[in-house]
Enzyme design. Structure first.
Site, short mmCIF file in Angstrom:
data_model
loop_
_atom_site.label_atom_id
_atom_site.label_comp_id
_atom_site.label_asym_id
_atom_site.label_seq_id
_atom_site.Cartn_x
_atom_site.Cartn_y
_atom_site.Cartn_z
CB SER A 51 -7.70 -99.25 23.83
OG SER A 51 -7.05 -98.00 23.99
CE LYS A 52 -7.40 -93.58 22.80
NZ LYS A 52 -8.66 -92.84 22.89
CE1 TYR A 76 -4.87 -93.68 25.13
CE2 TYR A 76 -2.90 -93.54 23.77
CZ TYR A 76 -4.09 -93.01 24.21
OH TYR A 76 -4.52 -91.79 23.72
CB SER A 83 -4.58 -91.87 20.19
OG SER A 83 -3.20 -91.63 20.39
CG ASN A 107 -13.24 -86.87 24.46
OD1 ASN A 107 -12.18 -86.81 23.84
ND2 ASN A 107 -13.36 -86.45 25.71
#
Length: 291
Positions: free
Chosen positions: A164-165, A161, A148, A97
Site C-alpha cells: 500500500s505504501k 502494508y 512510509s 494522512n
C-alpha cells in the site's frame, strides 16, 4: 503574501485526514500555530475533539471537525464538502494522512487483510484527492501524502502494508505530473519508525512495541526513532512557499533508515532476518520482529 513570515500558513485552508492521533494530530497543531484555517477528519470523535481544542489553543480559531470513515465513499464526499463549504469554497492544502498497518507476510496475510489495507491506505486517498483537485486547482494549492519508509524499501513481515505504501509513492509521482501544468504540487513524506499508536493498534503488545522502539537505535542511522512532530515539520515545509519548486518527491523522514543496508546488521540489531516472522519452537508466530 507580502508581510507574511517565512513558513507562515496564514490565509491558507488545510484539510488533514487521520487527524485524531499521531502524525495527523501533530500536523494539525503545527498548522494551527502557523496560522492555517483547518478542517480535520478522523474516525475517533473523542480524540478529534481533543486535537481540535489543542489547535484552538494555538491559533484562537476552532477547526472544523468532521468525523468519518474514509473507506465509505459517502463519508469521504461529506468530509470534503464540509471542509470546503465551511471555508467559502476554499481549499489550499490536502494532507492525506489516514492509514493503518497490518502484520504478516505472504504466508500469513489474507485477501481480507489485503482489501482492508488497500481500501484504507490507497483507495480512500485516491477518492479524497479526486474530490479535492478542482478546489486545489483554483488556489494552485498542494498535496502531501503520508507514506512510509516501507514505500521506499522492502521489508519482510508487512506485505500488504508495504504494498500500500509503495502504491502511495507511485500515486504521488503520477498525480504530481498530472497536475504540474495546473501549478498544483504533490509530494509525500516517508517516515521511519515513529512513536505513535499505529503498531499497537495492529496487535503489538506494550512490551513488544517497547522492544520494537528500542531496536530503532540500530535500524536508524541517527540511533533513535522519530516523533510525530518531526514528521509534521517536514510536511509544513512541503506545503510552504519555501518548497514551491518541489513536486513529485518522496522525502524520507526516517533518521537515515533508508540509507542503511539491513543485511549488514545482526539479527539482534534489527538486520534483515529480524524483519521476517520468527517461529518459536512451538510453532507460534512472534510479532515483535516484524518491520
Amino acid at each position: 503574501m507580502a508581510g507574511v513570515a517565512r513558513g507562515s500558513l496564514t490565509g491558507k485552508v488545510a484539510l488533514i485526514t487521520g487527524a485524531s492521533s499521531g502524525i495527523g494530530a501533530a500536523t494539525a497543531v503545527l498548522f494551527a500555530k502557523l496560522g492555517a484555517r483547518l478542517a480535520l477528519t478522523g474516525r475517533n470523535e473523542n480524540n478529534l475533539k481533543i486535537v481540535g481544542k489543542n489547535c484552538e489553543k494555538e491559533s484562537g480559531h476552532k477547526p472544523v471537525l468532521l468525523v468519518g470513515d474514509l473507506t465509505i465513499e459517502d463519508d469521504t464526499r461529506r468530509v470534503l464538502q464540509g471542509a470546503v463549504d465551511s471555508h467559502n469554497g476554499q481549499l489550499d492544502i490536502l494532507i492525506n494522512n489516514a492509514g493503518i498497518i497490518a502484520l504478516g507476510g505472504i504466508q500469513k496475510a489474507t485477501l481480507q487483510q489485503y482489501d482492508k489495507l488497500m481500501n484504507t491506505n490507497v483507495r480512500s486517498m485516491f477518492h479524497m484527492t479526486q474530490l479535492a483537485v478542482p478546489y486545489l486547482i483554483k488556489t494552485k494549492g498542494n498535496i502531501v501524502n503520508v507514506s512510509s519508509i516501507n514505500g521506499l524499501r522492502a521489508f519482510a513481515g508487512v506485505l500488504t502494508y508495504s504494498m500500500s505504501k509503495h502504491a502511495i509513492d507511485a500515486f504521488t509521482k503520477c498525480v504530481a505530473l498530472d497536475l504540474a501544468d495546473k501549478q498544483v504540487r504533490v509530494n509525500c513524506v516517508n517516515p521511519g519508525v515513529t512513536h505513535t499508536e499505529l503498531h499497537k493498534r495492529a496487535g503489538l503488545s506494550e512490551a513488544e512495541y517497547e522492544a520494537y522502539l528500542k531496536r530503532a537505535r540500530f535500524t536508524h542511522a541517527l540511533g533513535r526513532y522519530g516523533e510525530p512532530e518531526e514528521v509534521a515539520d517536514c510536511i509544513a515545509f512541503l506545503v510552504s512557499e519555501q518548497a514551491k519548486f518541489i513536486t513529485g518527491a518522496s522525502i524520507p523522514v526516517d533518521g537515515g533508515r533508508h540509507a542503511l543496508c539491513p543485511s549488514s546488521l545482526s539479527r539482534e540489531e534489527g538486520g534483515v532476518s529480524a524483519m521476517a516472522q520468527s517461529v518459536d519452537k512451538n510453532g507460534s508466530n512472534s510479532k515483535v520482529n516484524m518491520v
